[in-house]
Design a protein around this motif. Structure first.
Motif, short mmCIF file in Angstrom:
data_model
loop_
_atom_site.label_atom_id
_atom_site.label_comp_id
_atom_site.label_asym_id
_atom_site.label_seq_id
_atom_site.Cartn_x
_atom_site.Cartn_y
_atom_site.Cartn_z
N LEU A 101 34.09 44.37 44.77
CA LEU A 101 34.20 45.73 45.29
C LEU A 101 33.16 45.97 46.37
N LEU A 102 33.38 47.01 47.17
CA LEU A 102 32.40 47.43 48.17
C LEU A 102 31.47 48.42 47.51
N ASN A 103 30.29 47.97 47.15
CA ASN A 103 29.38 48.78 46.34
C ASN A 103 28.60 49.83 47.13
N ALA A 140 42.24 58.08 38.39
CA ALA A 140 42.32 59.15 39.38
C ALA A 140 41.10 60.07 39.31
N ASP A 141 40.50 60.18 38.13
CA ASP A 141 39.34 61.07 37.96
C ASP A 141 38.03 60.43 38.41
N LYS A 142 38.10 59.19 38.90
CA LYS A 142 36.89 58.46 39.31
C LYS A 142 36.79 58.33 40.83
N ALA A 143 37.58 59.07 41.57
CA ALA A 143 37.69 58.88 43.02
C ALA A 143 36.35 58.97 43.74
N ASN A 144 35.46 59.82 43.28
CA ASN A 144 34.19 60.04 43.99
C ASN A 144 33.01 59.30 43.35
N ILE A 145 33.31 58.42 42.40
CA ILE A 145 32.27 57.68 41.69
C ILE A 145 31.96 56.37 42.43
N MET A 146 30.70 55.96 42.43
CA MET A 146 30.32 54.68 43.00
C MET A 146 30.71 53.56 42.02
N PRO A 147 31.12 52.41 42.53
CA PRO A 147 31.57 51.32 41.65
C PRO A 147 30.56 50.93 40.58
N GLU A 148 29.27 50.96 40.90
CA GLU A 148 28.26 50.56 39.93
C GLU A 148 28.19 51.47 38.72
N GLU A 154 36.94 49.62 34.26
CA GLU A 154 37.25 50.53 35.36
C GLU A 154 37.08 49.84 36.71
N GLN A 155 36.08 48.96 36.81
CA GLN A 155 35.91 48.21 38.04
C GLN A 155 37.11 47.31 38.30
N GLN A 156 37.64 46.70 37.24
CA GLN A 156 38.82 45.86 37.46
C GLN A 156 40.04 46.70 37.75
N ARG A 157 40.13 47.90 37.19
CA ARG A 157 41.22 48.81 37.57
C ARG A 157 41.14 49.16 39.05
N LEU A 158 39.92 49.33 39.55
CA LEU A 158 39.75 49.57 40.98
C LEU A 158 40.16 48.33 41.77
N GLY A 159 39.82 47.14 41.25
CA GLY A 159 40.26 45.92 41.90
C GLY A 159 41.77 45.82 41.97
N ILE A 160 42.44 46.25 40.90
CA ILE A 160 43.91 46.27 40.88
C ILE A 160 44.43 47.30 41.86
N ALA A 161 43.78 48.47 41.89
CA ALA A 161 44.19 49.51 42.84
C ALA A 161 44.09 49.01 44.28
N ARG A 162 43.01 48.32 44.57
CA ARG A 162 42.84 47.76 45.92
C ARG A 162 43.97 46.79 46.25
N ALA A 163 44.35 45.96 45.26
CA ALA A 163 45.44 45.01 45.49
C ALA A 163 46.78 45.72 45.68
N LEU A 164 46.95 46.87 45.01
CA LEU A 164 48.21 47.62 45.07
C LEU A 164 48.33 48.54 46.28
N GLU A 175 42.02 34.90 37.28
CA GLU A 175 41.25 35.20 36.06
C GLU A 175 40.87 36.70 35.99
N PRO A 176 41.85 37.59 36.05
CA PRO A 176 41.54 39.03 36.12
C PRO A 176 40.86 39.60 34.88
N THR A 177 40.94 38.88 33.74
CA THR A 177 40.29 39.35 32.52
C THR A 177 39.10 38.48 32.13
N GLY A 178 38.69 37.59 33.02
CA GLY A 178 37.66 36.61 32.70
C GLY A 178 36.31 37.20 32.36
N ASN A 179 35.99 38.37 32.89
CA ASN A 179 34.69 39.01 32.64
C ASN A 179 34.77 40.16 31.65
N LEU A 180 35.89 40.28 30.96
CA LEU A 180 36.12 41.47 30.14
C LEU A 180 36.19 41.13 28.65
#
Length: 236
Positions: A101-103, A140-148, A154-164, A175-180
């Motif tokens: 992500l772009l932190n 949708a409720d995290k739009a203004n939150i920083m990734p950290e 939630e970070q991987q959900r953002l990664g999925i959103a970016r892909a979509l 390995e989308p679940t490798g760190n979870l």
């Protein structure tokens, strides 16, 4: 290139025929044959170093294919010119294990960056697409939150959103679940399954998580002994 749709009426998204992919010391994968059609959900498994990530990188033209026939989203990726690679990648969403992500910008701005980089210009259309995509992945409720400040899930959900975000024809997930943890992994896999079913977006998912494969069965392709074996393990 000939349309290899196996008379199913579906448009092939990935077509590999006698493909060879090398690493620094010689052949890594050879005689690779694979057809993935529009709307398919496919797992890619194999031991570490077997070539899974190299295969995914080749599909988005980040690693050269030495020989064979290869097309992704209707594009010849063996003879593709460098200037045409961005056009190919607009049709592909990529999900990484490490999120990438772009932190330095918030959730919404992460998606805005992707959209502007792929040609979106109108602010109202960008905002609408961001809202739609974040809703689709449940943040949708995290739009203004920083990734950290997000959980790993939630970070991987953002990664999925970016892909979509750019409405891709194909999603490649490494390995989308490798760190979870197991619970979060299940939630992320359920999300990917739901996206596939609802949008017919084609999915190729590299994974070591056999529990997730058992829980969400689908076709399995195996990297082993320097080639690809298609088990045709299809969900009932």
């Amino acid at each position: 290139m000939e349309n290899n749709d196996n008379n199913t009426g579906k448009q092939p998204i990935v077509h590999l025929e006698n493909v060879c992919i090398n690493h620094e010391n010689g052949p890594l994968l050879k005689n690779v044959n694979l057809n993935i059609e529009e709307g398919d959900f496919v797992y890619l498994i194999g031991r570490s170093g077997a070539g899974k990530t190299s295969l995914l990188r080749s599909l988005y033209a980040d690693r050269p294919i030495e020989s064979g026939i290869a097309s992704v989203c209707g594009t010849d990726i063996i003879n593709i010119k460098r200037r045409h690679i961005p056009q190919l990648r607009r049709k592909i969403g990529i999900i990484f294990q490490s999120f990438r992500l772009l932190n330095d910008r918030n959730v919404s701005a992460n998606l805005e960056f992707v959209l502007r980089a792929t040609g979106w210009k109108k602010k109202n259309e960008i905002n609408s697409q961001i809202e739609k995509t974040l809703k689709a992945v449940g943040i949708a409720d995290k739009a203004n939150i920083m990734p950290e400040c997000l959980s790993e899930g939630e970070q991987q959900r953002l990664g999925i959103a970016r892909a979509l975000a750019n409405n891709p024809s194909l999603i490649l997930a490494d390995e989308p679940t490798g760190n979870l943890d197991p619970v979060t992994s299940s939630e992320i896999m359920q999300l990917l399954v739901d996206i596939n079913r609802e949008t017919k977006t084609t999915m190729l998912i590299s994974t070591h998580d056999f529990m997730m494969i058992d829980k969400f069965p689908a076709r399995v392709v195996v990297c082993e002994q320097g080639t690809l074996v298609d088990t045709e393990h299809t969900a009932q």
